[in-house]
Scaffold this active site. Structure first.
Site, PDB file in Angstrom:
ATOM      1  N   TYR A 140       0.756  -1.002  -0.041  1.00 20.91           N
ATOM      2  CA  TYR A 140       0.089  -0.155  -0.206  1.00 20.91           C
ATOM      3  C   TYR A 140       0.751   1.364  -0.113  1.00 20.91           C
ATOM      4  CZ  TYR A 140      -2.876   3.721   1.697  1.00 20.91           C
ATOM      5  OH  TYR A 140      -3.749   4.852   1.877  1.00 20.91           O
ATOM      6  N   ALA A 204      12.577  -4.316  10.960  1.00 21.76           N
ATOM      7  CA  ALA A 204      13.453  -5.058  11.699  1.00 21.76           C
ATOM      8  C   ALA A 204      12.945  -5.873  12.931  1.00 21.76           C
ATOM      9  CB  ALA A 204      14.163  -3.768  12.468  1.00 21.76           C
ATOM     10  N   ASP A 233      10.505  -6.096  -0.959  1.00 23.68           N
ATOM     11  CA  ASP A 233      10.373  -6.770  -2.195  1.00 23.68           C
ATOM     12  C   ASP A 233      11.606  -7.881  -2.298  1.00 23.68           C
ATOM     13  OD1 ASP A 233       8.623  -4.915  -3.229  1.00 23.68           O
ATOM     14  OD2 ASP A 233      10.025  -3.251  -3.832  1.00 23.68           O
TER      15      ASP A 233
END
Length: 291
Positions: A140, A204, A233
């Site tokens: 998003y 993280a 990605d």
């Protein structure tokens, strides 16, 4: 200033190609220097560009990243009316001609225009009809569309996905109506969509995979972060590449976290992604340390 070809699907394609997988990208670029850069980059990285159309009607979309003060990142999109927004059903139909094992799409493309959203839907349906697995990364972007519009579109697309990737902050986009525990509700509702795997990323703090009632959670792989753009990605590329290799869910998650770590160690979206040899070396080092 650094100029590079980037994009959610492009990053995943390059990541998988670097591991030796046969990868192709469907898209639209303008007949301009930026479109040329995209095509040159993909060819150089071993990604098939036969299904990328080049048009004169619009320019290739742009995105700029700027850190004017401290480590605060400013992102600006120039994609309204861009070549990518001309993606249409004819492009989505190309999927069935390729007989792929996996088709990966993201919410970024679906946000570009009504025709791009239709293309994404057609590609997913064609993939499922051909027996391919369908992967959807919600991805998003608030500057591309509202949460309301994104939720409506992504819930519809999710009905044709086998695997969904989402950050914790994106989970509510898959739900209709208010609720306290988005993850718990989604785990109950997604099986009715036909979704088999839900991967929830926490930056993280690591990530979790929910597959057939089981949960596999991994910590983030230790790395000195230079640039976190593209880490999501990279995680997807690592996971899907391991899936193609026939790895278990645990092994997929292990590779995905290593891939994401490689991505953050260099500037750029995909420049730090590893080759097969680099990945194997990092994985072996990790296993040695854990022992």
């Amino acid at each position: 200033m650094m100029l590079a070809a980037v994009g959610a699907e492009l990053n995943v394609a390059i990541g998988m190609a670097r591991l030796g997988h046969k990868v192709g990208l469907v898209g639209v670029v303008g007949s301009d220097p930026f479109g040329d850069l995209v095509l040159r980059t993909l060819r150089a990285e071993g990604v098939d560009v036969e299904d990328i159309r080049v048009i004169d009607e619009a320019n290739t979309g742009l995105i700029t990243f700027d850190r004017p003060a401290g480590n605060v990142l400013s992102v600006n999109y120039f994609r309204h009316g861009s070549a990518g927004s001309f993606l249409g059903k004819v492009d989505g139909e190309k999927v069935s001609e390729r007989a792929p094992r996996i088709v990966h799409v993201t919410g970024v493309t679906a946000a570009l225009s009504d025709s791009a959203r239709a293309a994404t839907d057609v590609a997913m349906r064609a993939a499922r009809a051909s027996g391919a697995l369908v992967s959807l990364d919600l991805n998003y972007r608030a500057k591309l569309w509202s949460r309301k519009d994104a939720g409506i579109a992504l819930r519809d697309l999710a009905r044709n996905a086998d695997i969904i990737f989402a950050s914790e902050e994106e989970l509510d986009l898959l739900l209709e109506g208010p609720g306290d525990d988005a993850l718990e509700r989604i785990q109950r509702e997604l099986p009715s969509f036909g979704v088999e795997e839900l991967i929830v990323t926490r930056g993280a703090l690591g990530a979790s995979a929910f597959v057939q009632g089981s949960e596999v959670t991994v910590d983030a792989f230790p790395a000195v972060a230079v640039d976190t753009i593209g880490a999501g990605d990279a995680f997807v590329a690592g996971y899907l590449s391991a899936l193609v290799d026939g790895a278990s869910v645990t092994e997929r998650m292990a590779r995905a976290r290593v891939f994401a770590a490689f991505a953050v160690t260099r500037s750029g979206d995909w420049e730090g992604l590893p080759s097969r040899a680099q990945l194997d070396a990092a994985t072996q080092a990790s296993e040695h340390i854990q022992r």
